[in-house]
Design a protein around this motif. Structure first.
Motif, PDB file in Angstrom:
ATOM      1  N   PHE A  16      23.306  39.823  70.199  1.00 45.60           N
ATOM      2  CA  PHE A  16      23.727  39.740  71.602  1.00 45.60           C
ATOM      3  C   PHE A  16      22.636  39.999  72.622  1.00 45.60           C
ATOM      4  O   PHE A  16      22.800  39.667  73.799  1.00 45.60           O
ATOM      5  CB  PHE A  16      24.906  40.695  71.843  1.00 45.60           C
ATOM      6  N   GLU A  17      21.503  40.577  72.243  1.00 47.30           N
ATOM      7  CA  GLU A  17      20.416  40.810  73.193  1.00 47.30           C
ATOM      8  C   GLU A  17      19.424  39.645  73.194  1.00 47.30           C
ATOM      9  O   GLU A  17      18.218  39.848  73.290  1.00 47.30           O
ATOM     10  CB  GLU A  17      19.701  42.122  72.885  1.00 47.30           C
ATOM     11  N   PRO A  55      22.985  36.085  76.335  1.00 49.38           N
ATOM     12  CA  PRO A  55      23.557  36.542  75.068  1.00 49.38           C
ATOM     13  C   PRO A  55      24.170  35.471  74.190  1.00 49.38           C
ATOM     14  O   PRO A  55      24.351  35.684  72.990  1.00 49.38           O
ATOM     15  CB  PRO A  55      24.613  37.562  75.515  1.00 49.38           C
ATOM     16  N   ALA A  56      24.481  34.296  74.738  1.00 41.55           N
ATOM     17  CA  ALA A  56      25.072  33.233  73.922  1.00 41.55           C
ATOM     18  C   ALA A  56      24.072  32.152  73.533  1.00 41.55           C
ATOM     19  O   ALA A  56      24.439  31.193  72.853  1.00 41.55           O
ATOM     20  CB  ALA A  56      26.249  32.593  74.655  1.00 41.55           C
ATOM     21  N   GLY A 106      31.886  41.856  75.306  1.00 41.92           N
ATOM     22  CA  GLY A 106      31.625  40.921  74.226  1.00 41.92           C
ATOM     23  C   GLY A 106      32.175  39.530  74.420  1.00 41.92           C
ATOM     24  O   GLY A 106      32.321  38.772  73.464  1.00 41.92           O
ATOM     25  N   TYR A 131      26.802  41.514  67.210  1.00 41.36           N
ATOM     26  CA  TYR A 131      27.538  41.319  68.463  1.00 41.36           C
ATOM     27  C   TYR A 131      28.509  42.488  68.610  1.00 41.36           C
ATOM     28  O   TYR A 131      29.063  42.969  67.612  1.00 41.36           O
ATOM     29  CB  TYR A 131      28.266  39.970  68.472  1.00 41.36           C
ATOM     30  N   SER A 156      30.248  39.884  79.508  1.00 48.27           N
ATOM     31  CA  SER A 156      29.389  40.278  78.387  1.00 48.27           C
ATOM     32  C   SER A 156      29.557  41.752  78.037  1.00 48.27           C
ATOM     33  O   SER A 156      29.333  42.149  76.889  1.00 48.27           O
ATOM     34  CB  SER A 156      27.924  39.992  78.721  1.00 48.27           C
ATOM     35  N   ASP A 180      29.202  46.619  75.652  1.00 47.60           N
ATOM     36  CA  ASP A 180      27.777  46.577  75.983  1.00 47.60           C
ATOM     37  C   ASP A 180      27.603  47.037  77.425  1.00 47.60           C
ATOM     38  O   ASP A 180      27.623  46.219  78.351  1.00 47.60           O
ATOM     39  CB  ASP A 180      27.234  45.159  75.795  1.00 47.60           C
ATOM     40  N   LEU A 188      31.426  35.996  75.571  1.00 43.06           N
ATOM     41  CA  LEU A 188      30.229  35.206  75.825  1.00 43.06           C
ATOM     42  C   LEU A 188      30.579  33.748  76.099  1.00 43.06           C
ATOM     43  O   LEU A 188      31.631  33.263  75.671  1.00 43.06           O
ATOM     44  CB  LEU A 188      29.284  35.284  74.626  1.00 43.06           C
TER      45      LEU A 188
END
Length: 403
Positions: free
Chosen positions: A272-273, A285-286, A323, A308, A320, A312, A325
């Motif tokens: 995710f980063e 992130p996607a 989670g 993921y 995001s 966050d 995305l």
């Protein structure tokens, strides 16, 4: 004493005495109330021989999770048994063992189906547990001198020849997580003899996935990253590479390598980063998920061992942060892609990968550039790893490893 690496807030870890472990889960940072006081006579105490810094640890240290301060880190553990619980039958004092990073009871439906990454009994908050990790049951981490491992008879992978194991310990230490994780990524993506595979990310998991793809017979392994030093490491053992900071069109680069702009399968070893391609892409992130769908042929498979999260706090937008995305799922649907996600069930792979190491078939330490440090050097190791060095840091708490 039991010195350990402890998370002390965003960007900071310290070496602290967390107390010698016992065969019980005590109250502490991140331990759910319903897990406090849990007796573990089915467990053992290990003297840690090696324990590795993982990219998943870095997500917590960067402040990108809800990890509490005071959490003892570390889920990649190899050690010698020095104390055995009353209910342990087969593991003995003196055994040298690899510890799967998934904590699993061996008794629930998921464990009996070999889905040890989502054990139903070790974490009261959700399926699945791990050492030293946020929301994973509160089990104390193993970047330490000593650690308690529950369900020892089921979980521990004993090395058959202790002397040979110590000769190959820099390879065997990777069995706790990144070697099975990288292997799971390419295996679940369907890599077989002759496959062409794209691996997003040249960090340790991506490099482990690349080496695993070679073991499975891939004809061409292409690794993409923004970090040229890490790409150089991928090239050192025969991978093709694409520098995504210099080239923002991955399909064109794959076409130059293969003669067509698609691969048979792909692996997301970033998570995710992720950052956008090209100069100044910023965090997206996607981006990896959308890119691997774009470059994977129709009816191909995507292995997604990259992490993921459901929370966050450091994300740039509200979606995001939970989670959610902007994934082009319609593209994956239209191309009839198969997605395989989630933590790796390490126990499905670690014994076979151990045999590949002991026979000399697998050279995982070389592939990931395993670099030995002592426990007091761990905070500096975290800083170096976060800066993007092409190394996998292996901590030797007791000076046990001969170089």
């Amino acid at each position: 004493m039991n010195k350990a690496v402890v998370y002390r807030g965003k960007g900071k870890v310290e070496i602290e005495d967390i107390g010698y472990p016992e065969l019980i889960l005590k109250e502490g940072p991140g331990v759910p109330k319903s897990n406090v006081g849990r007796k573990c006579e089915h467990g053992v105490i290990l003297k840690v021989v090696t324990t590795n810094i993982c990219g998943s640890d870095q997500h917590m240290v960067r402040g990108r999770t809800t990890a509490p301060e005071g959490l003892a880190l570390g889920h990649e553990i190899t050690g010698e048994v020095i104390e055995v619980g009353r209910d342990v039958e087969f593991i003995k004092k003196g055994d040298l063992c690899s510890v799967p990073f998934n904590i699993a009871c061996g008794r629930c439906q998921m464990c009996k189906e070999q889905n040890t990454h989502v054990c139903l009994n070790v974490n009261p908050e959700r399926p699945g547990g791990a050492y030293g990790y946020v929301d994973m049951g509160g089990w104390v981490g193993g970047q330490s001198e000593y650690v308690m491992v529950p369900y020892a008879d089921f979980q521990l992978l004993k090395f058959p020849d202790k002397d040979l194991a110590m000769e190959k310990i820099m390879d065997l230490t990777m069995l706790s997580d990144i070697f099975p994780t990288g292997y799971h990524g390419v295996y679940s993506a369907g890599v077989r003899t002759g496959s062409t595979v794209y691996i997003a990310g040249a960090g340790p998991v991506g490099l482990a996935a690349a080496h695993s793809a070679q073991l499975l017979g891939a004809s061409t392994v292409i690794v993409g990253d923004l970090n040229e030093d890490r790409l150089k490491q991928a090239r050192s053992f025969g991978c093709e590479t694409v520098n995504l900071r210099q080239h923002d069109n991955l399909g064109e680069q794959i076409d130059q390598i293969l003669g067509e702009p698609v691969v048979d399968c792909a692996v997301d070893a970033v998570g995710f980063e992720a950052s956008g391609h090209g100069e100044g892409g910023g965090e997206q992130p996607a981006i990896v998920l959308n890119t691997i769908m774009d470059v994977t042929r129709v009816a191909g498979k995507l292995g997604i061992p990259g992490l993921y999260v459901t929370e966050d706090p450091g994300a740039s937008d509200e979606d995001s942060k939970v989670g959610s995305l902007k994934v082009r799922f319609g593209l994956g649907w239209a191309k009839a892609h198969t997605f395989v996600t989630g933590q790796t069930p390490a126990m499905q792979y670690n014994r076979d990968l151990m045999k590949a190491i002991l026979s000399g078939k697998a050279q995982i330490a070389k592939a990931v550039n395993a670099t030995l440090i002592n426990l007091d050097e761990a905070p500096h190791g975290y800083q170096d790893f976060d800066s993007g060095v092409a190394k996998k840091f292996v901590i030797d708490p007791h000076g046990s490893v001969k170089q």
